[in-house]
Design an enzyme around this catalytic site. Structure first.
Site, PDB file in Angstrom:
ATOM      1  N   GLY A  23       0.803  -1.198   0.000  1.00 40.09           N
ATOM      2  CA  GLY A  23       0.000   0.000   0.000  1.00 40.09           C
ATOM      3  C   GLY A  23       0.830   1.239   0.000  1.00 40.09           C
ATOM      4  N   THR A  24       0.311   2.219   0.631  1.00 40.82           N
ATOM      5  CA  THR A  24       0.804   3.557   0.430  1.00 40.82           C
ATOM      6  C   THR A  24       1.628   4.059   1.600  1.00 40.82           C
ATOM      7  OG1 THR A  24      -1.115   4.469   1.474  1.00 40.82           O
ATOM      8  CG2 THR A  24      -1.281   4.036  -0.882  1.00 40.82           C
ATOM      9  N   HIS A  76       5.388  -2.863  -2.818  1.00 37.91           N
ATOM     10  CA  HIS A  76       4.559  -2.749  -4.014  1.00 37.91           C
ATOM     11  C   HIS A  76       4.632  -4.037  -4.831  1.00 37.91           C
ATOM     12  CE1 HIS A  76       5.199   1.654  -3.277  1.00 37.91           C
ATOM     13  NE2 HIS A  76       3.922   1.656  -3.546  1.00 37.91           N
ATOM     14  N   ARG A  98      -6.851   1.170  -4.536  1.00 34.68           N
ATOM     15  CA  ARG A  98      -7.267   2.530  -4.859  1.00 34.68           C
ATOM     16  C   ARG A  98      -7.811   2.540  -6.270  1.00 34.68           C
ATOM     17  NH1 ARG A  98      -3.273   7.867  -4.595  1.00 34.68           N
ATOM     18  NH2 ARG A  98      -4.957   9.403  -4.735  1.00 34.68           N
ATOM     19  N   SER A 106      -1.636   9.644  -9.994  1.00 37.99           N
ATOM     20  CA  SER A 106      -0.625   9.751  -8.949  1.00 37.99           C
ATOM     21  C   SER A 106       0.730   9.255  -9.459  1.00 37.99           C
ATOM     22  CB  SER A 106      -1.114   8.921  -7.759  1.00 37.99           C
ATOM     23  OG  SER A 106      -0.091   8.713  -6.857  1.00 37.99           O
ATOM     24  N   MET A 200       0.674  14.896   8.144  1.00 41.93           N
ATOM     25  CA  MET A 200       1.774  14.168   7.524  1.00 41.93           C
ATOM     26  C   MET A 200       2.647  15.086   6.682  1.00 41.93           C
ATOM     27  SD  MET A 200       0.249  10.454   6.519  1.00 41.93           S
ATOM     28  CE  MET A 200       1.682  10.066   5.510  1.00 41.93           C
TER      29      MET A 200
END
Ligand SMILES: *[C@@H]1O[C@H](CO)[C@@H](O)[C@H](O)[C@H]1NC(C)=O
Ligand SMILES: *[C@@H]1O[C@H](CO)[C@@H](O)[C@H](O)[C@H]1NC(C)=O
Ligand SMILES: *[C@@H]1O[C@H](CO)[C@@H](O)[C@H](O)[C@H]1NC(C)=O
Length: 264
Positions: A23-24, A76, A98, A106, A200
Protein backbone atom coordinates in the site's frame (compact mmCIF):
# COMPACT_ATOMS: atom_id res chain seq x y z
CA UNK A 1 7.14 -7.65 -15.71
CA UNK A 2 9.45 -4.67 -15.93
CA UNK A 3 11.23 -3.79 -12.70
CA UNK A 4 13.47 -0.76 -12.68
CA UNK A 5 17.02 -1.46 -11.47
CA UNK A 6 16.35 0.76 -8.47
CA UNK A 7 13.97 -1.72 -6.98
CA UNK A 8 16.43 -4.58 -6.86
CA UNK A 9 14.89 -7.68 -5.45
CA UNK A 10 16.55 -8.51 -2.23
CA UNK A 11 17.22 -11.94 -1.06
CA UNK A 12 15.21 -11.99 2.05
CA UNK A 13 13.63 -14.39 4.39
CA UNK A 14 10.38 -13.38 5.98
CA UNK A 15 10.15 -14.21 9.62
CA UNK A 16 6.87 -14.94 11.35
CA UNK A 17 5.17 -12.05 13.00
CA UNK A 18 5.93 -9.41 10.44
CA UNK A 19 3.17 -7.28 9.10
CA UNK A 20 3.50 -6.56 5.43
CA UNK A 21 1.69 -3.71 3.88
CA UNK A 22 0.90 -3.58 0.27
CA UNK A 23 0.00 0.00 0.00
CA UNK A 24 0.80 3.56 0.43
CA UNK A 25 2.91 5.96 2.39
CA UNK A 26 -0.14 6.38 4.56
CA UNK A 27 0.39 2.91 6.00
CA UNK A 28 3.94 3.79 7.04
CA UNK A 29 2.29 6.32 9.33
CA UNK A 30 -0.78 4.42 10.44
CA UNK A 31 0.73 1.02 11.13
CA UNK A 32 3.52 1.93 13.52
CA UNK A 33 0.97 3.99 15.43
CA UNK A 34 -1.57 1.18 15.63
CA UNK A 35 1.14 -1.25 16.71
CA UNK A 36 2.48 1.15 19.35
CA UNK A 37 -1.00 1.85 20.69
CA UNK A 38 -0.78 5.50 19.61
CA UNK A 39 2.70 6.31 20.95
CA UNK A 40 3.98 9.08 18.64
CA UNK A 41 7.70 8.71 19.44
CA UNK A 42 8.73 6.66 16.41
CA UNK A 43 6.72 8.58 13.82
CA UNK A 44 8.23 11.80 15.13
CA UNK A 45 11.84 10.60 15.28
CA UNK A 46 12.33 7.95 12.57
CA UNK A 47 11.91 8.63 8.85
CA UNK A 48 9.07 6.68 7.28
CA UNK A 49 11.30 4.57 5.02
CA UNK A 50 13.16 3.22 8.08
CA UNK A 51 10.08 3.04 10.31
CA UNK A 52 8.18 0.74 7.93
CA UNK A 53 10.78 -0.10 5.26
CA UNK A 54 10.09 -1.25 1.72
CA UNK A 55 10.60 -4.91 1.11
CA UNK A 56 11.96 -4.18 -2.36
CA UNK A 57 14.73 -1.85 -1.25
CA UNK A 58 18.23 -2.97 -0.39
CA UNK A 59 18.11 -0.60 2.57
CA UNK A 60 15.79 -3.07 4.26
CA UNK A 61 18.73 -5.31 5.17
CA UNK A 62 20.26 -2.45 7.19
CA UNK A 63 17.18 -1.64 9.24
CA UNK A 64 14.97 -4.70 9.48
CA UNK A 65 16.63 -6.24 12.54
CA UNK A 66 16.32 -3.01 14.46
CA UNK A 67 12.56 -2.75 14.08
CA UNK A 68 10.48 -3.34 17.17
CA UNK A 69 8.40 -6.50 16.93
CA UNK A 70 5.85 -6.99 15.48
CA UNK A 71 7.41 -5.28 12.48
CA UNK A 72 5.66 -3.30 9.81
CA UNK A 73 6.97 -3.45 6.25
CA UNK A 74 5.53 -2.05 3.04
CA UNK A 75 5.80 -3.29 -0.49
CA UNK A 76 4.56 -2.75 -4.01
CA UNK A 77 5.36 -6.31 -5.04
CA UNK A 78 2.70 -8.48 -6.60
CA UNK A 79 2.07 -11.65 -4.61
CA UNK A 80 4.17 -13.74 -7.00
CA UNK A 81 7.28 -11.83 -5.87
CA UNK A 82 6.83 -12.69 -2.22
CA UNK A 83 9.44 -15.13 -0.96
CA UNK A 84 8.28 -18.72 -0.27
CA UNK A 85 8.82 -18.21 3.46
CA UNK A 86 6.08 -15.59 3.41
CA UNK A 87 3.47 -18.13 2.32
CA UNK A 88 3.95 -20.36 5.31
CA UNK A 89 4.47 -17.52 7.79
CA UNK A 90 1.86 -15.91 9.99
CA UNK A 91 2.58 -12.47 8.54
CA UNK A 92 -0.53 -10.40 8.02
CA UNK A 93 -1.21 -8.18 5.04
CA UNK A 94 -3.21 -5.01 4.71
CA UNK A 95 -3.78 -4.53 1.00
CA UNK A 96 -4.72 -0.96 0.14
CA UNK A 97 -6.68 -0.72 -3.09
CA UNK A 98 -7.27 2.53 -4.86
CA UNK A 99 -9.30 3.55 -7.86
CA UNK A 100 -6.92 2.76 -10.75
CA UNK A 101 -7.74 6.06 -12.46
CA UNK A 102 -6.32 7.89 -9.46
CA UNK A 103 -3.36 5.51 -9.31
CA UNK A 104 -2.58 6.41 -12.90
CA UNK A 105 -2.65 10.15 -12.13
CA UNK A 106 -0.62 9.75 -8.95
CA UNK A 107 1.92 7.55 -10.70
CA UNK A 108 2.19 10.06 -13.57
CA UNK A 109 3.29 12.82 -11.17
CA UNK A 110 5.53 10.45 -9.25
CA UNK A 111 7.36 9.60 -12.49
CA UNK A 112 7.97 13.31 -13.03
CA UNK A 113 9.64 13.84 -9.68
CA UNK A 114 11.38 10.50 -9.07
CA UNK A 115 14.80 10.59 -10.67
CA UNK A 116 15.10 6.80 -10.63
CA UNK A 117 12.04 6.36 -12.87
CA UNK A 118 11.69 7.08 -16.58
CA UNK A 119 10.16 10.36 -17.62
CA UNK A 120 6.42 9.66 -18.04
CA UNK A 121 6.04 11.52 -21.37
CA UNK A 122 2.60 12.97 -22.06
CA UNK A 123 -0.44 11.88 -20.07
CA UNK A 124 -1.64 9.84 -23.09
CA UNK A 125 1.72 8.15 -23.47
CA UNK A 126 1.86 7.35 -19.81
CA UNK A 127 -1.65 5.90 -19.84
CA UNK A 128 -0.62 3.45 -22.56
CA UNK A 129 2.45 2.40 -20.57
CA UNK A 130 0.30 1.98 -17.46
CA UNK A 131 -2.30 -0.14 -19.28
CA UNK A 132 0.42 -2.28 -20.92
CA UNK A 133 2.28 -2.72 -17.64
CA UNK A 134 5.41 -1.07 -19.02
CA UNK A 135 6.02 0.67 -15.70
CA UNK A 136 7.62 -0.36 -12.47
CA UNK A 137 5.75 -3.27 -10.81
CA UNK A 138 3.87 -4.04 -14.01
CA UNK A 139 0.15 -4.06 -14.70
CA UNK A 140 -2.22 -2.87 -12.04
CA UNK A 141 -4.73 -5.60 -12.94
CA UNK A 142 -2.06 -8.31 -12.50
CA UNK A 143 -1.18 -6.85 -9.12
CA UNK A 144 -4.75 -6.86 -7.86
CA UNK A 145 -5.43 -10.32 -9.26
CA UNK A 146 -2.31 -11.72 -7.64
CA UNK A 147 -3.31 -10.59 -4.15
CA UNK A 148 -7.05 -11.22 -4.56
CA UNK A 149 -6.32 -14.79 -5.58
CA UNK A 150 -3.58 -15.39 -3.02
CA UNK A 151 -5.91 -17.29 -0.69
CA UNK A 152 -4.40 -15.91 2.49
CA UNK A 153 -7.67 -16.32 4.36
CA UNK A 154 -7.81 -14.21 7.50
CA UNK A 155 -4.18 -13.10 7.04
CA UNK A 156 -5.22 -10.43 4.55
CA UNK A 157 -7.39 -7.36 4.90
CA UNK A 158 -8.52 -5.44 1.82
CA UNK A 159 -9.14 -1.78 2.42
CA UNK A 160 -9.63 1.06 -0.04
CA UNK A 161 -7.91 4.39 -0.14
CA UNK A 162 -11.33 5.92 -0.74
CA UNK A 163 -12.78 4.57 2.51
CA UNK A 164 -9.70 5.85 4.33
CA UNK A 165 -10.23 9.33 2.87
CA UNK A 166 -13.92 9.21 3.70
CA UNK A 167 -13.65 7.97 7.29
CA UNK A 168 -10.12 7.60 8.62
CA UNK A 169 -11.04 6.71 12.23
CA UNK A 170 -13.32 3.89 11.02
CA UNK A 171 -10.55 2.61 8.73
CA UNK A 172 -8.01 2.68 11.56
CA UNK A 173 -10.52 0.77 13.68
CA UNK A 174 -10.79 -1.91 10.94
CA UNK A 175 -6.99 -2.20 10.79
CA UNK A 176 -6.56 -2.31 14.53
CA UNK A 177 -9.27 -5.00 14.89
CA UNK A 178 -7.60 -7.00 12.12
CA UNK A 179 -4.31 -6.85 14.03
CA UNK A 180 -6.10 -7.77 17.28
CA UNK A 181 -5.21 -4.47 18.89
CA UNK A 182 -7.88 -3.34 21.23
CA UNK A 183 -7.49 0.41 20.88
CA UNK A 184 -9.72 2.80 22.74
CA UNK A 185 -11.75 5.37 20.83
CA UNK A 186 -9.46 8.06 22.20
CA UNK A 187 -6.35 6.38 20.76
CA UNK A 188 -8.08 5.82 17.39
CA UNK A 189 -8.92 9.54 17.25
CA UNK A 190 -5.38 10.48 18.19
CA UNK A 191 -3.91 8.29 15.44
CA UNK A 192 -6.41 9.63 12.90
CA UNK A 193 -5.48 13.18 13.78
CA UNK A 194 -1.79 12.47 13.40
CA UNK A 195 -2.35 10.69 10.06
CA UNK A 196 -4.35 13.44 8.38
CA UNK A 197 -2.85 14.68 5.14
CA UNK A 198 -2.03 18.05 6.70
CA UNK A 199 -0.24 16.51 9.70
CA UNK A 200 1.77 14.17 7.52
CA UNK A 201 2.75 16.96 5.17
CA UNK A 202 4.05 18.92 8.15
CA UNK A 203 6.01 15.97 9.60
CA UNK A 204 9.64 16.16 8.48
CA UNK A 205 9.94 12.42 9.14
CA UNK A 206 7.10 11.69 6.71
CA UNK A 207 7.03 14.38 4.03
CA UNK A 208 10.20 13.27 2.21
CA UNK A 209 11.94 16.59 2.77
CA UNK A 210 14.86 14.49 4.11
CA UNK A 211 15.00 12.43 0.94
CA UNK A 212 17.95 13.58 -1.21
CA UNK A 213 16.93 15.58 -4.29
CA UNK A 214 18.79 13.17 -6.52
CA UNK A 215 16.05 10.59 -5.77
CA UNK A 216 12.97 12.76 -5.55
CA UNK A 217 12.63 16.35 -6.53
CA UNK A 218 9.85 18.02 -4.56
CA UNK A 219 10.28 21.12 -6.74
CA UNK A 220 8.96 19.21 -9.78
CA UNK A 221 5.94 17.75 -8.05
CA UNK A 222 5.21 17.31 -4.37
CA UNK A 223 5.45 13.73 -3.25
CA UNK A 224 2.51 14.20 -0.89
CA UNK A 225 0.54 15.89 -3.59
CA UNK A 226 -3.17 16.24 -2.74
CA UNK A 227 -4.32 13.32 -0.61
CA UNK A 228 -7.76 13.25 -2.19
CA UNK A 229 -9.91 10.74 -4.07
CA UNK A 230 -11.16 11.50 -7.58
CA UNK A 231 -8.37 13.70 -8.92
CA UNK A 232 -8.61 11.68 -12.16
CA UNK A 233 -11.57 13.91 -13.06
CA UNK A 234 -9.10 16.75 -13.58
CA UNK A 235 -7.02 14.70 -16.01
CA UNK A 236 -9.21 12.30 -18.00
CA UNK A 237 -11.19 13.35 -21.08
CA UNK A 238 -13.94 11.13 -22.51
CA UNK A 239 -11.51 9.31 -24.85
CA UNK A 240 -9.13 8.50 -22.01
CA UNK A 241 -12.04 7.24 -19.97
CA UNK A 242 -13.40 4.96 -22.70
CA UNK A 243 -9.96 3.52 -23.44
CA UNK A 244 -9.15 2.98 -19.76
CA UNK A 245 -12.47 1.33 -19.01
CA UNK A 246 -12.33 -1.02 -21.98
CA UNK A 247 -8.81 -2.28 -21.21
CA UNK A 248 -9.35 -2.75 -17.46
CA UNK A 249 -12.75 -4.43 -17.95
CA UNK A 250 -11.25 -6.89 -20.45
CA UNK A 251 -8.33 -7.70 -18.17
CA UNK A 252 -10.64 -8.50 -15.27
CA UNK A 253 -13.08 -10.61 -17.29
CA UNK A 254 -13.86 -13.90 -15.57
CA UNK A 255 -12.36 -12.87 -12.24
CA UNK A 256 -14.39 -13.80 -9.20
CA UNK A 257 -14.07 -10.43 -7.49
CA UNK A 258 -15.45 -7.06 -8.48
CA UNK A 259 -13.95 -3.63 -8.09
CA UNK A 260 -15.44 -1.37 -5.42
CA UNK A 261 -15.54 1.58 -7.86
CA UNK A 262 -17.31 2.19 -11.14
CA UNK A 263 -14.93 2.67 -14.06
CA UNK A 264 -17.21 5.28 -15.66
C1 LIG B 1 -10.73 -3.52 25.22
O1 LIG B 1 -10.46 -2.26 25.84
C2 LIG B 1 -11.55 -1.74 26.59
C3 LIG B 1 -11.13 -0.40 27.15
O2 LIG B 1 -10.59 0.41 26.14
C4 LIG B 1 -11.89 -2.72 27.71
O3 LIG B 1 -13.02 -2.24 28.42
C5 LIG B 1 -12.18 -4.10 27.13
O4 LIG B 1 -12.37 -5.03 28.19
C6 LIG B 1 -11.03 -4.57 26.25
N1 LIG B 1 -11.37 -5.82 25.60
C7 LIG B 1 -10.50 -6.83 25.47
C8 LIG B 1 -11.04 -8.05 24.76
O5 LIG B 1 -9.37 -6.79 25.89
C1 LIG C 1 8.13 19.06 5.62
O1 LIG C 1 7.90 19.44 6.96
C2 LIG C 1 8.71 20.52 7.41
C3 LIG C 1 8.42 20.73 8.89
O2 LIG C 1 7.04 21.00 9.11
C4 LIG C 1 8.41 21.77 6.55
O3 LIG C 1 9.27 22.81 6.94
C5 LIG C 1 8.65 21.42 5.07
O4 LIG C 1 8.27 22.52 4.26
C6 LIG C 1 7.85 20.20 4.67
N1 LIG C 1 8.21 19.83 3.31
C7 LIG C 1 7.31 19.50 2.35
C8 LIG C 1 7.90 19.11 1.01
O5 LIG C 1 6.11 19.55 2.53
C1 LIG D 1 -11.15 -17.02 -7.27
O1 LIG D 1 -10.51 -17.62 -8.39
C2 LIG D 1 -9.21 -18.10 -8.13
C3 LIG D 1 -8.64 -18.62 -9.43
O2 LIG D 1 -8.73 -17.67 -10.43
C4 LIG D 1 -9.25 -19.17 -7.07
O3 LIG D 1 -7.94 -19.57 -6.77
C5 LIG D 1 -9.92 -18.63 -5.82
O4 LIG D 1 -10.09 -19.66 -4.90
C6 LIG D 1 -11.26 -18.03 -6.14
N1 LIG D 1 -11.74 -17.38 -4.93
C7 LIG D 1 -12.99 -17.48 -4.51
C8 LIG D 1 -13.34 -16.73 -3.26
O5 LIG D 1 -13.84 -18.14 -5.10
Amino acid sequence: MYVSPYWKRCNLVILPNIFVFVGTIWMQEILPLVLSGGDLTRVQTVVNWDRAPWLEETRLAKVVDKLPSPRALVTHFPYSFMPPSFRTSKAKVVYVMRNPKDILVSSYYFHQMAAFLEDPGTFEEFMEKFLDGRIVFGKWTDHVKSWRNAELGDRILFITYEEMVQDLPASIRRISDFLHKNLSEEVIQKIAKHCSFQSMKANTMSNFSLCPKEYMDNDKSHFLRKGIAGDWKNHFNSDHLARFKSVITKELEGENFSLPWSLD
